[in-house]
Design an enzyme around this catalytic site. Structure first.
Site, PDB file in Angstrom:
ATOM      1  N   ASP A 307      -0.775 -17.584  -3.259  1.00 33.28           N
ATOM      2  CA  ASP A 307      -0.323 -17.910  -4.810  1.00 33.28           C
ATOM      3  C   ASP A 307       0.947 -17.209  -5.170  1.00 33.28           C
ATOM      4  O   ASP A 307       1.042 -16.021  -4.882  1.00 33.28           O
ATOM      5  CB  ASP A 307      -1.598 -17.523  -5.545  1.00 33.28           C
ATOM      6  CG  ASP A 307      -2.797 -18.612  -5.559  1.00 33.28           C
ATOM      7  OD1 ASP A 307      -2.664 -19.552  -5.342  1.00 33.28           O
ATOM      8  OD2 ASP A 307      -3.909 -18.032  -5.909  1.00 33.28           O
ATOM      9  N   ASP A 344      -4.852 -17.903 -26.890  1.00 30.53           N
ATOM     10  CA  ASP A 344      -4.734 -17.890 -25.604  1.00 30.53           C
ATOM     11  C   ASP A 344      -4.515 -16.377 -25.154  1.00 30.53           C
ATOM     12  O   ASP A 344      -3.630 -15.532 -25.575  1.00 30.53           O
ATOM     13  CB  ASP A 344      -3.341 -18.638 -25.171  1.00 30.53           C
ATOM     14  CG  ASP A 344      -2.974 -18.377 -23.785  1.00 30.53           C
ATOM     15  OD1 ASP A 344      -3.717 -17.792 -23.059  1.00 30.53           O
ATOM     16  OD2 ASP A 344      -2.056 -19.198 -23.454  1.00 30.53           O
ATOM     17  N   GLU A 348       0.793 -14.390 -20.680  1.00 29.57           N
ATOM     18  CA  GLU A 348       1.988 -15.527 -21.109  1.00 29.57           C
ATOM     19  C   GLU A 348       1.414 -15.921 -22.446  1.00 29.57           C
ATOM     20  O   GLU A 348       2.668 -15.896 -23.503  1.00 29.57           O
ATOM     21  CB  GLU A 348       1.787 -16.506 -20.179  1.00 29.57           C
ATOM     22  CG  GLU A 348       2.261 -16.487 -18.855  1.00 29.57           C
ATOM     23  CD  GLU A 348       1.199 -16.124 -17.872  1.00 29.57           C
ATOM     24  OE1 GLU A 348       0.152 -15.905 -18.574  1.00 29.57           O
ATOM     25  OE2 GLU A 348       1.316 -16.380 -16.517  1.00 29.57           O
ATOM     26  N   PHE A 377      -6.961 -24.105 -21.693  1.00 31.46           N
ATOM     27  CA  PHE A 377      -6.251 -24.489 -20.458  1.00 31.46           C
ATOM     28  C   PHE A 377      -7.343 -24.948 -19.390  1.00 31.46           C
ATOM     29  O   PHE A 377      -8.361 -24.017 -19.200  1.00 31.46           O
ATOM     30  CB  PHE A 377      -5.136 -23.463 -19.894  1.00 31.46           C
ATOM     31  CG  PHE A 377      -4.636 -23.771 -18.438  1.00 31.46           C
ATOM     32  CD1 PHE A 377      -3.570 -24.378 -18.586  1.00 31.46           C
ATOM     33  CD2 PHE A 377      -5.375 -23.400 -17.336  1.00 31.46           C
ATOM     34  CE1 PHE A 377      -2.941 -24.761 -17.556  1.00 31.46           C
ATOM     35  CE2 PHE A 377      -4.640 -23.725 -16.123  1.00 31.46           C
ATOM     36  CZ  PHE A 377      -3.593 -24.388 -16.258  1.00 31.46           C
ATOM     37  N   ALA A 379      -7.650 -26.431 -14.939  1.00 32.93           N
ATOM     38  CA  ALA A 379      -6.858 -26.759 -13.888  1.00 32.93           C
ATOM     39  C   ALA A 379      -6.534 -28.145 -13.788  1.00 32.93           C
ATOM     40  O   ALA A 379      -5.441 -28.701 -13.267  1.00 32.93           O
ATOM     41  CB  ALA A 379      -7.527 -26.315 -12.560  1.00 32.93           C
ATOM     42  N   GLN A 380      -7.381 -29.126 -14.427  1.00 36.84           N
ATOM     43  CA  GLN A 380      -7.082 -30.407 -14.421  1.00 36.84           C
ATOM     44  C   GLN A 380      -6.101 -30.910 -15.320  1.00 36.84           C
ATOM     45  O   GLN A 380      -5.171 -31.723 -15.260  1.00 36.84           O
ATOM     46  CB  GLN A 380      -8.466 -31.050 -14.623  1.00 36.84           C
ATOM     47  CG  GLN A 380      -9.221 -30.987 -13.468  1.00 36.84           C
ATOM     48  CD  GLN A 380      -9.979 -29.767 -13.081  1.00 36.84           C
ATOM     49  OE1 GLN A 380     -10.274 -28.913 -14.218  1.00 36.84           O
ATOM     50  NE2 GLN A 380     -10.168 -29.364 -11.916  1.00 36.84           N
ATOM     51  N   SER A 384      -2.965 -26.379 -22.592  1.00 37.36           N
ATOM     52  CA  SER A 384      -3.952 -25.906 -23.858  1.00 37.36           C
ATOM     53  C   SER A 384      -3.105 -26.023 -25.075  1.00 37.36           C
ATOM     54  O   SER A 384      -1.990 -26.448 -25.368  1.00 37.36           O
ATOM     55  CB  SER A 384      -4.098 -24.475 -23.470  1.00 37.36           C
ATOM     56  OG  SER A 384      -2.911 -23.792 -23.859  1.00 37.36           O
ATOM     57  N   LYS A 395       0.592 -27.074 -25.374  1.00 39.59           N
ATOM     58  CA  LYS A 395       1.656 -26.455 -24.476  1.00 39.59           C
ATOM     59  C   LYS A 395       1.237 -26.536 -23.153  1.00 39.59           C
ATOM     60  O   LYS A 395       0.027 -26.410 -22.663  1.00 39.59           O
ATOM     61  CB  LYS A 395       2.057 -25.077 -24.988  1.00 39.59           C
ATOM     62  CG  LYS A 395       1.129 -23.995 -24.589  1.00 39.59           C
ATOM     63  CD  LYS A 395       1.723 -22.545 -24.935  1.00 39.59           C
ATOM     64  CE  LYS A 395       0.648 -21.567 -24.320  1.00 39.59           C
ATOM     65  NZ  LYS A 395      -0.593 -21.711 -24.752  1.00 39.59           N
ATOM     66  N   ASP A 522     -11.423 -22.498  -7.077  1.00 39.24           N
ATOM     67  CA  ASP A 522     -10.771 -22.479  -5.569  1.00 39.24           C
ATOM     68  C   ASP A 522     -11.810 -22.435  -4.624  1.00 39.24           C
ATOM     69  O   ASP A 522     -11.640 -22.502  -3.522  1.00 39.24           O
ATOM     70  CB  ASP A 522     -10.224 -20.924  -5.761  1.00 39.24           C
ATOM     71  CG  ASP A 522      -8.950 -20.571  -6.428  1.00 39.24           C
ATOM     72  OD1 ASP A 522      -8.166 -21.515  -6.401  1.00 39.24           O
ATOM     73  OD2 ASP A 522      -8.886 -19.407  -7.059  1.00 39.24           O
TER      74      ASP A 522
END
Length: 682
Positions: A307, A344, A348, A377, A379-380, A384, A395, A522
């Site tokens: 990663d 969030d 970030e 957010f 993964a697909q 978000s 974004k 994962d």
């Protein structure tokens, strides 16, 4: 990591290993190692012969046969000692884990909420699916997932790290481990395992060797050693009638000594210790392997999936700039970006809120007071945002936002596309902000490649290992960071499905793949990978899918895991080379001594100038036993590891351990022969 490292030879461990070595003299224990079982059988036979000679039942030198018998028993004991010492070090590590398991009571809730009625029950009675409430100061009674609450947790008993960690519901940090302690607040936990199946139980069972099975390479090597033993057994059996026909029959004692010196007792006696020590070294690196097979596979890995965030880069991406689209004011972009990031909690997201505040004095707003809905957010979706006052602000990655805009009937502006490319070419990550179907602009997120990582990848390349960077960034950003870090390839805009497909692609090419992961998304890729290192801070699903767990939750540890695996394979190969090579020197000692009386021409092979046939045989048998003791530190610590290509590694092994295996016995046997002569035992 602050876990205390065991010294190689702790006095307490030595005493326990000696006791266990004697216990392992039973036939049942010896039968598990066919090579050493032959030595054990030879020891029993020569002991019986010694007793018969002492009582006058048969003719022969009771002293000579007795000394041979004694050193054959020492050979078996030394091999047992090597295995017992390796197991003892592992058990000592396990004992520290057993101290974590405490008999305690748990608050089992009757409903899955913190204010539900609770029953106090023994922790041992908890079953999978039970809901428990754990408060500050309590020991977490079971492995599970946090379904409500958030708390600071002390995991030092398991990880060795004194710094507490945060565990909370609704994310990749919801997994908790039984035996850890809550320092503040409270958690409602859904137990994920039954008693005896916890992470601690599995750690202890693995470390103690209760679940240790021979790995494929061990099995293959054991078959080779058995084959060599059978060949030498048959060859030795034919020598008695051969010598008897020559008129001077070789004694059974000499034939047994010859057989023991010819078969590969050195590697046969150390093979199990090498495997146990490899798993112990992995634990010393704070990595729990579920089996020796996983450690061995780490040594054979030739593709590493890494990663980007946290492994290749420092992982603390910070918003550094707002680049508005044509016709959009920068303040408008900053305001929308801040709104989309209010809920969030990622570094970030917080940095975007702070940058908007610093640039335009935009204050944080409470999402609840605004009656807004936060869109998390995934993964697909890979984006978000927030829904507020009929405004839909998002974004996310370029491709995700492009699909979102087009699905809402909008058009992705060419100037924003150019800004995205400019940011990506600098190695930064562009996030695009959109309101409805209107693209407002780009947020620049900067990250820093870790120092020295390029050199580590160069070392891996020398070893024939391909490195592949996995990132959710677009191709331009990924390409820039990949070039800076020195990886061989990269997978951009990665999704769980893309990771899984990439692993299968490499495996179809005959490669072994290693990867790390911490999230539930994962889990499919971790289950597919040959070496799958799950983070201890990750979800229960990730830990169950992997075949290793990194207690430090450090993705960079994957490189160290590969090094430990390769060191174990190198140690096994080096000692096998040494064991087979040093048999040659024993030929020059025993063959002339055993058969020179029948065939005087064989005296030409006595290149070491040994004092007498008896001293030659004794010297070879004694050396055969002592060499096991001298090699135990090497078996436990592993051979010195250097990142080399396969061909360079082979040359190094043949030079150091092949040539060394030829030279050392000549010197050792000669020295022992001189000492025996001085002591009058020859």
């Amino acid at each position: 990591m602050s876990r205390k490292q065991l010294a190689l030879f702790e006095p307490v461990l030595l005493v326990q290993a000696l006791t266990d070595a004697v216990k392992k003299l039973s036939p049942r224990a010896q039968w598990r190692n066919p090579v050493m079982f032959v030595v054990w059988a030879g020891s029993v036979l020569t002991t019986l012969l010694t007793l018969a000679m002492v009582t006058g039942q048969i003719a022969g030198s009771a002293l000579f046969t007795g000394i041979i018998s004694l050193w054959l028993w020492f050979t078996v004991l030394f091999a047992n000692f090597a295995e017992a010492l390796a197991e003892g070090r592992s058990k000592a590590q396990a004992n520290s884990l057993k101290g974590v398991k405490k008999t305690a009571f748990a608050r089992r809730l009757r409903a899955p909420r913190h204010d539900a009625q609770a029953d106090n029950v023994p922790a041992a009675e908890l079953r999978k699916g039970d809901i428990v409430l754990v408060k500050a100061g309590d020991i977490i009674p079971c492995d599970g997932e946090v379904i409500e609450g958030g708390a600071s947790v002390d995991e030092s008993a398991i990880t060795g790290e004194s710094a507490p960690v945060i565990r909370e519901s609704g994310g990749d940090f919801a997994s908790v481990t039984g035996g850890t302690r809550i320092l503040s607040d409270w958690l409602v936990i859904a137990c994920s395992v039954n008693p005896g199946e916890t992470f601690l139980d599995r750690m202890i069972a693995m470390v103690e060797g209760a679940q240790r099975r021979k790995t494929p390479n061990e099995i293959a090597l054991t078959i080779l050693l058995i084959a060599l033993t059978i060949v030498f057994l048959l060859a030795t059996a034919t020598l008695w009638p051969f010598s008897a026909w020559g008129g001077n029959a070789v004694s059974v004692t000499v034939l047994v000594a010859l057989l023991v010196c010819l078969i590969p007792t050195t590697i046969g006696g150390l093979l199990s210790a090498i495997g146990v020590a490899g798993m112990s070294r992995m634990l010393g690196a704070n990595v729990i392997a579920t089996s020796g097979r996983a450690v061995e596979a780490a040594g054979d890995v030739d593709v590493l999936l890494l990663d980007k965030t946290g492994t290749i880069t420092l992982g603390n991406r910070q918003a550094s700039d707002f680049i508005p689209a044509r016709g959009v004011d920068e303040r408008t972009l900053a305001d929308a970006a801040q709104l989309a990031s209010l809920a969030d909690e990622t570094p970030e997201g917080r940095s975007i809120v702070i940058l908007a505040k610093q640039r335009f004095n935009l204050r944080e707003r409470d999402v609840q007071s605004l009656h807004a809905t936060f869109v998390p957010f995934t993964a697909q979706s890979r984006m978000s945002g927030i829904n507020i006052d009929n405004r839909m602000i998002r974004k996310g990655s370029v491709d995700a936002i492009r699909r979102h805009v087009e699905s809402n009937g909008g058009h992705f502006p060419a100037d924003v596309e150019q800004n995205v490319e400019n940011v990506a070419r600098l190695g930064a990550t562009p996030l695009v902000v959109v309101e409805g179907a209107r693209v407002l602009g780009v947020i620049t997120l900067k990250d820093i490649v870790k120092g020295g990582i390029k050199e580590r990848f160069a070392q891996l390349r020398k070893m024939g290992i391909k490195t592949v960077m996995i990132t959710g960034d677009n191709r331009l950003t990924a390409a820039a960071i990949a070039a800076e870090a020195g990886v061989d390839d990269f997978l951009a805009e990665a999704t769980p499905e893309a990771k899984l497909a990439l692993i299968r692609q490499y495996q179809a090419e005959g490669r072994l793949v290693a990867m790390t992961g911490d999230g539930t998304n994962d889990a499919p890729a971790l289950a597919q990978a040959d070496v799958a290192v799950a983070m201890n801070s990750g979800t229960q699903a990730a830990k169950e899918a992997g075949n290793m767990v990194d207690l430090d939750s450090n993705p960079t540890k994957l490189i160290e895991v590969v090094h430990i695996g390769k060191q174990m394979l190198m140690t096994r190969g080096s000692l096998t080379t040494f064991s087979i090579a040093n048999d040659v020197a024993k030929y020059f000692a025993i063959i002339p001594a055993a058969f020179a009386a029948t065939y005087p021409q064989l005296n030409a092979l006595n290149v070491m100038g040994l004092h007498s046939p008896n001293s030659a045989i004794l010297s070879a048998v004694i050396f055969n036993a002592l060499i096991i003791i001298f090699l135990i530190p090497l078996a436990l610590k592993g051979v010195s590891y250097k990142p080399l290509s396969a061909s360079a590694m082979l040359r190094r092994n043949l030079w150091n351990y092949g040539l060394g295996g030829l030279v050392v016995p000549f010197i050792g046997i000669k020295v022992i022969d001189v000492l025996l002569t001085l002591l009058g035992l020859a």
